[in-house]
Design an enzyme around this catalytic site. Structure first.
Site, PDB file in Angstrom:
ATOM      1  CB  SER A  77      73.058  43.680  76.154  1.00  0.00           C
ATOM      2  OG  SER A  77      71.790  43.397  76.672  1.00  0.00           O
ATOM      3  CG  HIS A  94      71.931  39.431  73.419  1.00  0.00           C
ATOM      4  ND1 HIS A  94      72.179  39.011  74.714  1.00  0.00           N
ATOM      5  CD2 HIS A  94      71.665  40.754  73.517  1.00  0.00           C
ATOM      6  CE1 HIS A  94      72.057  40.017  75.541  1.00  0.00           C
ATOM      7  NE2 HIS A  94      71.753  41.108  74.840  1.00  0.00           N
TER       8      HIS A  94
END
Length: 320
Positions: free
Chosen positions: A276, A149
């Site tokens: 992330s 992502h």
């Protein structure tokens, strides 16, 4: 967190006709070589890059004006940028899910030293020119691993935002406004159909390919496939660039593995949005070996995409 379907207009043509295997690799640069099929190998070794070892400690050696020098410097903004995960998943609930109890994270200030300089702060520009932050880690001279992502936005609901991001500025060992190894811009990204097509958290991994050999200067981590028993007994580490701390500062924490399944590793390590794509790594024989790619928070444990044999094979092809 939910994963909505999004337009596949940005997928490479070969991805649309590929077999349904969710680990099938895709790229935003369809003319570049596709990953190869190969058998799983022993763990890939890490490399400290150009360092001087003395007394057991590793000191950074300055880049020597060669190819690894930054192509262009990135100017950190005055205001913090949002976490790239928000682009695909939306805003998190008011209570921070990813810090469990007391915040055990420790700030890393000697970021120019190995292993901290292997972790890179990422400044991401999406297709709609919105800007975001994330984390990546070197696995070779020109390849960083990150979450899927980070490189491909899925289900944002914002017109023109979904799909491959436009660019990512990679800043290894960043410490606030200090960029000890400069910044290099990438426009070449990798992921797999399980993420770009399906939006599945079980396949949320990708890579950034930079146009220099900066990894030869900062070094990199290895990565490996381990059994469930090995992982359950392991202590794992995460260092990255969380959005709730001063912009561009690196923070570290470690803890034992809480649980594993065939595609994920779970751990009670404090993280926050912005991390992330961080390496979830263990230390084996003095070498740092990635076992998962951090991607998600949770009420009691956080989790990352496990480096299984198919993931290993894609990482190996992407760093070639």
């Amino acid at each position: 967190m939910s994963h909505d379907e999004a337009s596949e207009a940005q997928d490479a043509p070969e991805a649309r006709t590929a077999a349904l295997n969710p680990h099938t690799a895709v790229s935003n640069r369809p003319t570049e070589a596709a990953p190869i099929e190969e058998a799983s190998q022993p763990p890939s070794d890490g490399d400290a890059g150009d360092v001087i070892e003395a007394g057991g400690e590793v000191e950074a050696e300055a880049p020597r004006g060669r190819e690894a020098a930054a192509e262009e410097l990135w100017t950190p903004p005055e205001m913090p940028l949002p976490d790239i995960a928000v682009a695909s998943f939306g805003e998190p609930p008011p209570v921070a899910e990813t810090v469990h109890g007391p915040d055990d994270r420790v700030q890393i200030t000697n970021t120019a030293a190995y292993p901290w300089r292997v972790h890179a702060s990422l400044a991401i520009v999406a297709r709609d020119n919105s800007r975001w932050i994330g984390t990546g880690w070197f696995i070779g001279p020109h390849t960083l691993v990150t979450a899927g992502h980070v490189v491909y936005i899925k289900g944002s609901g914002v017109p023109g935002r979904d799909g491959w991001v436009k660019s990512i500025d990679v800043m290894p060992g960043r410490n606030g406004s200090t960029l000890p190894f400069g910044s290099v811009r990438s426009v070449s990204f990798r992921s797999v159909l399980g993420w770009t097509r399906d939006g599945s958290e079980f396949f949320d991994y990708g890579a950034i390919i930079i146009p220099t050999q900066l990894g030869n200067t900062v070094g990199w981590f290895g990565y490996g496939v381990y059994s469930d028993a090995d992982l359950r007994a392991a202590t794992v580490n995460i260092s990255g660039y969380p959005g709730d701390k001063p912009p561009g500062t690196q923070w570290y924490d470690s803890h034992g593995v809480a649980a594993v399944d065939s595609r994920k590793v779970f751990y009670d390590i404090d993280t926050m949005g912005g991390q992330s794509g961080s390496a979830v790594y263990r230390i084996v024989g003095g070498k740092r070996i990635g076992v998962a790619v951090h991607a998600y928070g949770g009420a009691t444990t956080n989790s990352g995409t496990r480096i299984s044999t198919p993931v290993y094979n894609n990482l190996t092809a992407w760093k070639a």
